[in-house]
Design a protein around this motif. Sequence first.
Motif, PDB file in Angstrom:
ATOM      1  N   HIS A  78       0.809  -1.216   0.000  1.00  0.00           N
ATOM      2  CA  HIS A  78       0.000   0.000   0.000  1.00  0.00           C
ATOM      3  C   HIS A  78       0.844   1.269   0.000  1.00  0.00           C
ATOM      4  O   HIS A  78       0.273   2.367  -0.033  1.00  0.00           O
ATOM      5  CB  HIS A  78      -0.929   0.000   1.224  1.00  0.00           C
ATOM      6  CG  HIS A  78      -1.825  -1.194   1.286  1.00  0.00           C
ATOM      7  ND1 HIS A  78      -2.874  -1.386   0.421  1.00  0.00           N
ATOM      8  CD2 HIS A  78      -1.804  -2.295   2.098  1.00  0.00           C
ATOM      9  CE1 HIS A  78      -3.484  -2.528   0.693  1.00  0.00           C
ATOM     10  NE2 HIS A  78      -2.850  -3.111   1.721  1.00  0.00           N
ATOM     11  N   THR A  80       2.854   3.697  -2.013  1.00  0.00           N
ATOM     12  CA  THR A  80       2.951   3.971  -3.457  1.00  0.00           C
ATOM     13  C   THR A  80       4.018   4.996  -3.806  1.00  0.00           C
ATOM     14  O   THR A  80       4.500   5.026  -4.929  1.00  0.00           O
ATOM     15  CB  THR A  80       1.600   4.454  -3.995  1.00  0.00           C
ATOM     16  OG1 THR A  80       1.198   5.640  -3.268  1.00  0.00           O
ATOM     17  CG2 THR A  80       0.540   3.379  -3.811  1.00  0.00           C
ATOM     18  N   HIS A 361      -1.665  -5.405  -5.948  1.00  0.00           N
ATOM     19  CA  HIS A 361      -2.256  -4.148  -5.488  1.00  0.00           C
ATOM     20  C   HIS A 361      -1.959  -3.007  -6.464  1.00  0.00           C
ATOM     21  O   HIS A 361      -2.825  -2.132  -6.687  1.00  0.00           O
ATOM     22  CB  HIS A 361      -1.719  -3.801  -4.096  1.00  0.00           C
ATOM     23  CG  HIS A 361      -2.443  -4.506  -2.987  1.00  0.00           C
ATOM     24  ND1 HIS A 361      -3.676  -4.121  -2.518  1.00  0.00           N
ATOM     25  CD2 HIS A 361      -2.092  -5.598  -2.249  1.00  0.00           C
ATOM     26  CE1 HIS A 361      -4.063  -4.921  -1.546  1.00  0.00           C
ATOM     27  NE2 HIS A 361      -3.112  -5.837  -1.351  1.00  0.00           N
ATOM     28  N   ARG A 365      -4.833  -0.819  -8.336  1.00  0.00           N
ATOM     29  CA  ARG A 365      -4.924   0.647  -8.303  1.00  0.00           C
ATOM     30  C   ARG A 365      -4.983   1.243  -9.706  1.00  0.00           C
ATOM     31  O   ARG A 365      -5.736   2.199  -9.967  1.00  0.00           O
ATOM     32  CB  ARG A 365      -3.736   1.223  -7.522  1.00  0.00           C
ATOM     33  CG  ARG A 365      -3.868   1.094  -6.015  1.00  0.00           C
ATOM     34  CD  ARG A 365      -2.822   1.918  -5.298  1.00  0.00           C
ATOM     35  NE  ARG A 365      -1.488   1.410  -5.546  1.00  0.00           N
ATOM     36  CZ  ARG A 365      -0.877   0.519  -4.776  1.00  0.00           C
ATOM     37  NH1 ARG A 365      -1.503   0.013  -3.720  1.00  0.00           N
ATOM     38  NH2 ARG A 365       0.342   0.103  -5.060  1.00  0.00           N
ATOM     39  N   GLN A 369      -8.190   3.485 -11.245  1.00  0.00           N
ATOM     40  CA  GLN A 369      -8.024   4.855 -11.709  1.00  0.00           C
ATOM     41  C   GLN A 369      -8.628   5.072 -13.094  1.00  0.00           C
ATOM     42  O   GLN A 369      -9.010   6.190 -13.442  1.00  0.00           O
ATOM     43  CB  GLN A 369      -6.541   5.221 -11.731  1.00  0.00           C
ATOM     44  CG  GLN A 369      -5.931   5.369 -10.343  1.00  0.00           C
ATOM     45  CD  GLN A 369      -4.437   5.578 -10.374  1.00  0.00           C
ATOM     46  OE1 GLN A 369      -3.838   5.556 -11.455  1.00  0.00           O
ATOM     47  NE2 GLN A 369      -3.844   5.774  -9.202  1.00  0.00           N
TER      48      GLN A 369
END
Length: 426
Positions: A78, A80, A361, A365, A369
């Motif tokens: 998590h 980034t 992950h 993401r 987006q």
Amino acid sequence: MALGASHRLQDGIDAVETMTRFALAVLALASGVYTYLGVRSILDGSATAVFFAALIYSSAVSVAIYAFWTYMARFYPHVTGTAGRGAMLGVMALGCAMIIAMSSWLNAAALAGSAALEQHLAETLEDYTTDLDQAHQNALAAQSLLPDIQRTQERFQRLAAQERDTGALTGTTGAGSVVQLLTQMAAQLTELENNIAASRERVSTLFDEGRKHLETMRSLVSAPGVIDPRADQFSAEVVLLSGVITSLEQTSIAPSVKRAADDLSLGFIAPVADGQAADLVTRQDQVMETIRSSVAAQSKVLSQAADEILARKPVAERRFVPLSSAEAVLRYAADFIPSWAGAISIDLLPAVLVFMLSIVHSALRRQEQRLPFAERITAAELLEALDVQRALQSSGVDIDAALAGAEAKEQSNIASFDISGKGPRK
């Protein structure tokens, strides 16, 4: 399709969460078990103290490994930002180094400790075999002088017999001073020959004893069973073999040959010519001078040969150092790469799971987006927005007018930026 793929990824993450925890727990437990075995091999003391110390240490290792990889699996995917991701990688590298230092080498000791100790004993056996052979060769080196000594001794005896029987040297038969001198030289050489022959028997006895110790050591290396009792018995045999090698070094007859060779010329004492006629006395003196020259030449040859033997490199003093299984695994690490790879893999395999979760992950993401806002909003966010709308309406705010005004202002700003040539602000 993007929405379906996103849901499938999320469902996959949720499905493997329990499996991830289970895998981390099993790997941490396995590492703790092998760490326990490795710690027991290096601790000294009573059995109870060793048991509890090893159990506490291995438990701490298991908890530390499980906690570390659980934190990494929970937080790393998590993070980034570049700086945050780099910091997390640095923490992971530090943690991996600490895990290897406190656990992996002990795991390797448990996996390959006995084999490493056997290799240490085998290499020690080869070294002592070489030492015994070298000591044996040094001790027997003087035996190579025996043929020359025997020929010289036989020649003196033969000349003495010929002079006594036929007068081959002086022309006069009988046991005179020349025969006495030749017999004296032959006796000295015979004594030296007997000393060399006696040393051969002593050297042979010591060498046979040393070979028996080597055979016992060889059987201990290859015998089945626990390595520690065999290593203790091996150490006892090493002590005995070292004594045999030292005795062989001290048994060399070369120093005695050197002294005897010097005595042949330095201690040469020619008897007085005992001929009754002056002519016989002269001939005896001439023959004895010739014998002196021959003895001096033979003495020089034997002395040089003895010096060459004494110049041989002696057997270096060797001390056997017993090792624990952990020390042996570290010393012979290059010979047990598979065991080291297995020991390290048990501890660092969770890093693969962490990177897999991070990749999933990241893909999740990116897909989220690209979705429209209406597809990204959750039910909770929708309910919260409706509550805000109802609160504004109850307070008398005209939501439609406010939205129209905000939209008009945005269009005006866009138009002004386009006219100035600067383009809209990002």
